[in-house]
Design a protein around this motif. Structure first.
Motif, PDB file in Angstrom:
ATOM      1  N   ASN A  71     -30.182  13.360  79.547  1.00 16.67           N
ATOM      2  CA  ASN A  71     -31.616  13.807  78.987  1.00 16.67           C
ATOM      3  C   ASN A  71     -31.493  15.499  77.853  1.00 16.67           C
ATOM      4  OD1 ASN A  71     -34.695  13.739  79.093  1.00 16.67           O
ATOM      5  ND2 ASN A  71     -34.759  16.157  79.555  1.00 16.67           N
ATOM      6  N   ASP A  72     -30.477  15.841  78.148  1.00 16.99           N
ATOM      7  CA  ASP A  72     -30.660  16.831  77.003  1.00 16.99           C
ATOM      8  C   ASP A  72     -29.380  16.806  75.890  1.00 16.99           C
ATOM      9  OD1 ASP A  72     -30.604  20.162  76.646  1.00 16.99           O
ATOM     10  OD2 ASP A  72     -28.456  20.217  76.839  1.00 16.99           O
ATOM     11  N   LEU A  73     -29.720  15.735  76.225  1.00 17.96           N
ATOM     12  CA  LEU A  73     -28.313  15.111  74.838  1.00 17.96           C
ATOM     13  C   LEU A  73     -29.380  14.242  74.236  1.00 17.96           C
ATOM     14  CD1 LEU A  73     -26.444  14.044  72.861  1.00 17.96           C
ATOM     15  CD2 LEU A  73     -25.504  12.633  74.878  1.00 17.96           C
ATOM     16  N   GLU A  74     -30.279  13.462  74.145  1.00 15.35           N
ATOM     17  CA  GLU A  74     -31.526  12.656  73.688  1.00 15.35           C
ATOM     18  C   GLU A  74     -32.097  13.376  73.475  1.00 15.35           C
ATOM     19  OE1 GLU A  74     -32.579   9.843  76.589  1.00 15.35           O
ATOM     20  OE2 GLU A  74     -30.937   8.601  76.660  1.00 15.35           O
ATOM     21  N   ASN A  75     -32.569  14.907  73.408  1.00 11.56           N
ATOM     22  CA  ASN A  75     -33.679  15.931  72.920  1.00 11.56           C
ATOM     23  C   ASN A  75     -33.003  16.661  72.557  1.00 11.56           C
ATOM     24  OD1 ASN A  75     -35.955  14.637  74.412  1.00 11.56           O
ATOM     25  ND2 ASN A  75     -35.548  15.575  76.675  1.00 11.56           N
ATOM     26  N   TYR A  76     -31.548  16.967  71.690  1.00  7.51           N
ATOM     27  CA  TYR A  76     -31.074  17.690  71.234  1.00  7.51           C
ATOM     28  C   TYR A  76     -31.774  17.768  69.410  1.00  7.51           C
ATOM     29  CZ  TYR A  76     -28.407  21.445  68.956  1.00  7.51           C
ATOM     30  OH  TYR A  76     -27.471  22.246  68.621  1.00  7.51           O
ATOM     31  N   PRO A  77     -32.517  18.415  69.126  1.00  9.65           N
ATOM     32  CA  PRO A  77     -33.088  17.993  67.527  1.00  9.65           C
ATOM     33  C   PRO A  77     -32.413  18.095  66.748  1.00  9.65           C
ATOM     34  CG  PRO A  77     -32.862  20.355  68.208  1.00  9.65           C
ATOM     35  CD  PRO A  77     -32.534  19.864  69.366  1.00  9.65           C
ATOM     36  N   ASN A  78     -32.814  16.692  65.769  1.00  9.87           N
ATOM     37  CA  ASN A  78     -32.221  15.608  64.815  1.00  9.87           C
ATOM     38  C   ASN A  78     -32.505  16.833  63.422  1.00  9.87           C
ATOM     39  OD1 ASN A  78     -30.757  14.776  62.490  1.00  9.87           O
ATOM     40  ND2 ASN A  78     -30.339  12.884  63.602  1.00  9.87           N
ATOM     41  N   LYS A  79     -32.497  17.327  62.473  1.00 11.99           N
ATOM     42  CA  LYS A  79     -33.145  18.015  61.707  1.00 11.99           C
ATOM     43  C   LYS A  79     -31.979  17.767  60.181  1.00 11.99           C
ATOM     44  CE  LYS A  79     -36.260  20.961  64.200  1.00 11.99           C
ATOM     45  NZ  LYS A  79     -36.780  22.111  63.698  1.00 11.99           N
ATOM     46  N   LEU A  80     -31.061  17.103  60.466  1.00 11.70           N
ATOM     47  CA  LEU A  80     -30.669  16.675  59.111  1.00 11.70           C
ATOM     48  C   LEU A  80     -30.499  16.989  57.983  1.00 11.70           C
ATOM     49  CD1 LEU A  80     -27.127  16.478  58.778  1.00 11.70           C
ATOM     50  CD2 LEU A  80     -27.664  14.688  58.419  1.00 11.70           C
ATOM     51  N   ALA A  81     -31.672  16.112  57.382  1.00 16.28           N
ATOM     52  CA  ALA A  81     -32.542  16.914  55.799  1.00 16.28           C
ATOM     53  C   ALA A  81     -31.962  18.448  55.935  1.00 16.28           C
ATOM     54  CB  ALA A  81     -33.731  16.264  55.874  1.00 16.28           C
ATOM     55  N   ASN A  82     -33.233  18.856  56.516  1.00 17.63           N
ATOM     56  CA  ASN A  82     -33.305  20.780  56.246  1.00 17.63           C
ATOM     57  C   ASN A  82     -31.958  21.131  57.250  1.00 17.63           C
ATOM     58  OD1 ASN A  82     -35.634  22.962  57.067  1.00 17.63           O
ATOM     59  ND2 ASN A  82     -33.932  23.143  58.697  1.00 17.63           N
ATOM     60  N   ASP A  83     -30.746  20.749  57.704  1.00 16.93           N
ATOM     61  CA  ASP A  83     -29.903  21.040  57.502  1.00 16.93           C
ATOM     62  C   ASP A  83     -29.068  21.851  56.770  1.00 16.93           C
ATOM     63  OD1 ASP A  83     -30.385  22.301  60.222  1.00 16.93           O
ATOM     64  OD2 ASP A  83     -28.826  19.826  61.121  1.00 16.93           O
ATOM     65  N   ILE A  84     -29.034  20.206  55.535  1.00 17.86           N
ATOM     66  CA  ILE A  84     -27.875  20.072  54.550  1.00 17.86           C
ATOM     67  C   ILE A  84     -29.037  21.149  53.225  1.00 17.86           C
ATOM     68  CG2 ILE A  84     -27.730  18.728  52.332  1.00 17.86           C
ATOM     69  CD1 ILE A  84     -27.910  16.322  54.980  1.00 17.86           C
ATOM     70  N   SER A  85     -30.310  21.316  53.259  1.00 19.59           N
ATOM     71  CA  SER A  85     -31.082  22.216  52.188  1.00 19.59           C
ATOM     72  C   SER A  85     -30.537  23.501  52.336  1.00 19.59           C
ATOM     73  CB  SER A  85     -32.189  22.178  52.196  1.00 19.59           C
ATOM     74  OG  SER A  85     -33.841  22.946  51.912  1.00 19.59           O
ATOM     75  N   ILE A  86     -30.570  23.848  53.913  1.00 11.43           N
ATOM     76  CA  ILE A  86     -29.792  25.496  54.136  1.00 11.43           C
ATOM     77  C   ILE A  86     -28.194  25.952  53.707  1.00 11.43           C
ATOM     78  CG2 ILE A  86     -29.664  26.807  55.900  1.00 11.43           C
ATOM     79  CD1 ILE A  86     -31.542  25.848  57.738  1.00 11.43           C
ATOM     80  N   CYS A  87     -27.689  24.893  53.899  1.00 10.03           N
ATOM     81  CA  CYS A  87     -26.029  24.800  53.632  1.00 10.03           C
ATOM     82  C   CYS A  87     -25.757  24.511  51.641  1.00 10.03           C
ATOM     83  CB  CYS A  87     -25.504  23.630  53.488  1.00 10.03           C
ATOM     84  SG  CYS A  87     -24.965  23.338  55.915  1.00 10.03           S
ATOM     85  N   GLU A  88     -26.861  24.136  51.156  1.00  9.44           N
ATOM     86  CA  GLU A  88     -27.202  23.646  49.767  1.00  9.44           C
ATOM     87  C   GLU A  88     -27.186  25.374  49.860  1.00  9.44           C
ATOM     88  OE1 GLU A  88     -29.630  20.817  48.938  1.00  9.44           O
ATOM     89  OE2 GLU A  88     -27.948  19.669  48.985  1.00  9.44           O
TER      90      GLU A  88
END
Length: 284
Positions: free
Chosen positions: A66-83
């Motif tokens: 359940n913890d794995l399934e609920n782990y947030p996925n915010k890849l677009a925002n993550d890419i923006s932060i890294c840039e």
């Protein structure tokens, strides 16, 4: 910033950057705590060095589906932060890319993981060690940066580097907090309004233990009782998983503070598990 999604893409990208890099392994859902790690990596690498970030939600370190399934996925925002932070290389592999379907080898840690979060989450740190070792093999980093919020993880990675002779220097970065003291975590967004109001009590309880130490109290049982009572009295929604005091290097329980130690806590608010810790440096 270049993004690699597979091992092959990563190996090709390595040829286009000044390697070895400074690596920041993450599971994504980046926040200001991760930003602090990236900025530390840039300080280490310098303006002309390579800062690499990995984003991978590692399934083998979750003992709760359940913890794995609920782990947030915010890849677009993550890419923006890294840039924005000037990351040079971002690695975002799929599970299939990083793990063979018939994989049969896992790194086992048998001492530092026996208590704290390791006791409550069997196999968790074996999964952590395995994925970090894979990332170290892929990147061959000169330095890698981890947060101190998960102090046990930091200690275990240091032990793995020592025991397996990885040629990587590990850097720990202090926990980044909200203005009210709550340690930044990707899980904080799952807290209810009432739980979010009470959660800062965790840090306040740890700070109060430090104040007792400064006044000369070095008996661990007394300090732990104080932390437990502070949380119970001020956060009725909190369900304490553990409150322990351990040696900062070996993570073995201590009874009297006469060297560097930590008080580490894990507390549930509903189904959200929060961790925090404080370093104790007694004057002796």
């Amino acid at each position: 910033m270049e993004i690699a999604n597979t091992v092959t893409e990563l190996l090709l990208a390595k040829k286009r950057f000044p390697f070895p890099p400074v690596l920041v392994p993450t599971m994504g859902a980046l926040h200001q705590g991760h930003v602090a790690l990236i900025r530390k990596a840039r300080d280490i690498a310098g303006p002309n060095g390579c800062v690499a970030v990995s984003i991978f939600v590692n399934p083998i370190q979750f003992n709760n589906l359940n913890d794995l399934e609920n782990y947030p996925n915010k890849l677009a925002n993550d890419i923006s932060i890294c840039e924005t932070e000037g990351v040079d290389l971002l690695y975002t592999p799929s599970t299939e890319s990083l793990y063979a379907g018939n994989r049969s080898i896992t790194i086992n840690e048998s001492s530092l993981s026996a208590q704290l979060c390791g006791a409550a989450r069997p196999g968790h740190f074996d999964g952590v060690c395995t994925v970090v070792a894979k990332l170290f093999n892929l990147f061959s980093p000169i330095d890698a940066v981890f947060g101190k919020k998960d102090y046990q993880q930091l200690a275990i990675i240091n032990r793995m580097v020592r025991d397996l002779n990885f040629q990587t220097v590990i850097h720990g970065v202090d926990t980044v907090r909200e203005q009210d003291g709550l340690a930044l975590s990707s899980r904080n967004v799952r807290l209810s309004v009432k739980a979010r109001t009470q959660a800062p009590v965790l840090h306040k309880a740890l700070k109060s233990a430090c104040e007792l130490l400064e006044r000369g109290q070095k008996d661990v049982a007394t300090l732990l009782k104080h932390v437990r009572e502070h949380i119970s009295q001020n956060a009725p929604l909190a369900k304490i998983d553990y409150i322990e005091c351990v040696d900062a290097a070996t993570l073995q329980a201590v009874d009297l503070l006469n060297h560097k130690s930590i008080i580490a806590i894990a507390v549930f608010f509903d189904d959200v598990r929060l961790i925090d810790n404080v370093e104790l440096n007694p004057n002796y």
